[in-house]
Design an enzyme around this catalytic site. Structure first.
Site, PDB file in Angstrom:
ATOM      1  N   CYS A 129      43.746  46.111  30.261  1.00  0.00           N
ATOM      2  CA  CYS A 129      44.038  44.718  30.630  1.00  0.00           C
ATOM      3  C   CYS A 129      44.276  43.831  29.415  1.00  0.00           C
ATOM      4  CB  CYS A 129      42.913  44.151  31.486  1.00  0.00           C
ATOM      5  SG  CYS A 129      42.637  45.112  32.994  1.00  0.00           S
ATOM      6  N   LYS A 198      33.915  39.570  37.961  1.00  0.00           N
ATOM      7  CA  LYS A 198      34.624  40.800  38.324  1.00  0.00           C
ATOM      8  C   LYS A 198      33.899  41.984  37.698  1.00  0.00           C
ATOM      9  CE  LYS A 198      39.063  43.171  37.879  1.00  0.00           C
ATOM     10  NZ  LYS A 198      40.493  43.044  37.617  1.00  0.00           N
ATOM     11  N   LYS A 251      34.364  39.719  42.912  1.00  0.00           N
ATOM     12  CA  LYS A 251      35.089  40.956  43.182  1.00  0.00           C
ATOM     13  C   LYS A 251      34.325  42.145  42.627  1.00  0.00           C
ATOM     14  CE  LYS A 251      39.385  43.093  41.918  1.00  0.00           C
ATOM     15  NZ  LYS A 251      40.288  43.215  40.840  1.00  0.00           N
ATOM     16  N   TYR A 316      43.841  43.197  52.279  1.00  0.00           N
ATOM     17  CA  TYR A 316      45.033  43.928  52.705  1.00  0.00           C
ATOM     18  C   TYR A 316      45.170  43.915  54.224  1.00  0.00           C
ATOM     19  CZ  TYR A 316      44.603  45.247  47.864  1.00  0.00           C
ATOM     20  OH  TYR A 316      44.479  45.172  46.506  1.00  0.00           O
TER      21      TYR A 316
HETATM   22  C1  PBG Z   1      44.144  43.940  37.602  1.00  0.00           C
HETATM   23  C2  PBG Z   1      43.513  43.993  38.940  1.00  0.00           C
HETATM   24  C3  PBG Z   1      42.802  45.044  39.554  1.00  0.00           C
HETATM   25  C4  PBG Z   1      42.532  44.628  40.869  1.00  0.00           C
HETATM   26  C5  PBG Z   1      43.032  43.341  40.994  1.00  0.00           C
HETATM   27  N1  PBG Z   1      43.621  42.957  39.792  1.00  0.00           N
HETATM   28  C6  PBG Z   1      42.479  46.410  39.060  1.00  0.00           C
HETATM   29  C7  PBG Z   1      41.521  46.625  37.987  1.00  0.00           C
HETATM   30  O1  PBG Z   1      40.876  45.707  37.483  1.00  0.00           O
HETATM   31  O2  PBG Z   1      41.445  47.783  37.584  1.00  0.00           O
HETATM   32  C8  PBG Z   1      41.838  45.450  41.921  1.00  0.00           C
HETATM   33  C9  PBG Z   1      42.172  45.101  43.336  1.00  0.00           C
HETATM   34  C10 PBG Z   1      41.817  46.131  44.355  1.00  0.00           C
HETATM   35  O3  PBG Z   1      41.145  47.140  44.078  1.00  0.00           O
HETATM   36  O4  PBG Z   1      42.217  45.939  45.512  1.00  0.00           O
HETATM   37  N2  PBG Z   1      43.326  43.949  36.522  1.00  0.00           N
END
Ligand code: PBG
Length: 327
Positions: A129, A198, A251, A316
């Protein structure tokens, strides 16, 4: 029995239950994630997420328009570029896939709230990221250099017409830097929805198939949070609030209801939760085998998010839920 309190009294008929119900689901609660890809010319189903596709640009706009006509108020866009490199240049290119998709969406559906995921993982050849260097199979992700690129990405999304930018990278200081960058570029009204708490989660597995963003080496534990930590989540959210986040997000969703509750109680900001890909895949898989009632389990989960304090739910299932609510 001599019982002055009989809680069952209020459950005795459907009409009484309706009357005392504390929470309900409204179409405006739901945000639909969409994957737009520069690499496909027809919708490509994501195998680990039944019902979810990677869309070519025009088809994505049609899907969003149909969703909007159905009552979906907001979409969250993820882009899959043709070209990846070590500076994630397509993340902030004026004609990048996300920037073009936002322009097309706003032209077609001006009233649809367009949110963009601001991250570099889909655009980096190594899938991290941020700006990374590798040593002994370990990724070292450089915070401040990454923030510079994230600011560019956020400004380019705002310039394309995004209503809300949603940084999901978990670099330190990025919310403040993005807020300052947006303001300096004249986008004082662009909303920042921060992925504030997150966690590094195994529940993101299927998403990385959909977004083609799995890290090629190492994992995301040096920037996403340790699942063992709740107080740290509150510190993370506090920083994002100080730095100017308008909406804060927690999240993943179901594994973090405790965090969601505490964040809402403590900060009283509009609070979003991301019902992530793994949560979706589990229920879809069980439902496909007839082991679980999909509609009932999904609606129960959504109510759990509302009870725990969510104002907004990224899921989703958004379109299916709207259909179920109407039925
Ligand atoms: C991008 C991002 C991710 C998700 C949302 N934005 C993946 C991650 O951090 O690896 C995950 C969303 C999902 O699992 O539905 N960094």
């Amino acid at each position: 029995m001599n019982l002055p309190r009989r809680p069952r009294r209020l459950r005795s008929t459907a009409a009484l239950r309706d009357l005392v119900r504390e929470h309900s689901l409204e179409p405006n609660d739901f945000i639909l994630p969409l994957f737009v890809s520069e690499k496909v010319d027809a919708p490509v189903p994501v195998l680990s997420m039944p019902g979810v596709c990677q869309w070519p640009l025009e088809a994505m706009v049609e899907e969003a328009a149909a969703a909007h006509a159905q009552g979906i108020a907001s979409v969250l866009l993820f882009g899959i570029p043709e070209h990846k490199d070590e500076q994630a240049t397509q993340a902030y290119a004026e004609d990048g896939i996300v920037q073009r998709a936002v322009r097309a969406l706003k032209a077609r559906c001006p009233g649809l709230v367009v949110i963009t995921d601001v991250c570099l993982c889909e655009f980096m050849s190594h899938g991290h990221c941020g700006v990374a260097r590798f040593e002994d199979g370990r990724a070292h992700v450089h915070n401040d250099a990454s923030v510079e690129l994230l600011v560019k990405a956020a400004i380019s999304h705002a310039a394309a017409g995004a209503d809300i930018v949603a940084p999901s990278d978990m670099m330190d200081g990025r919310i403040g830097a993005i807020r300052r960058g947006l303001d300096a570029a004249g986008f004082t009204d662009t909303v920042v929805m921060s992925y504030a708490a997150k966690f590094a989660s195994a529940f993101y597995g299927p998403f990385r198939d959909a977004a083609e963003s799995a890290p090629k080496a190492g994992d995301r534990r040096s920037y996403q949070m340790d699942s063992a930590n709740a107080l740290e989540a509150l510190r993370e959210v506090a920083l994002d609030v100080e730095e100017g986040a308008d909406i804060v997000m927690v999240k993943p969703g179901m594994p973090c209801l405790d965090i969601l509750w505490r964040v809402k109680e403590r900060f009283a900001l509009p609070t979003a939760v991301y019902n992530v890909s793994g949560e979706y895949a589990m229920v879809k898989a069980a439902a496909a085998r007839g082991w679980i009632d999909e509609r009932a389990t999904v609606l129960e989960q959504m109510l759990a998010f509302k009870r725990a304090g969510a104002d907004l739910i990224i899921t989703y299932w958004a379109r299916e839920i709207l259909g179920w609510l109407r039925a």
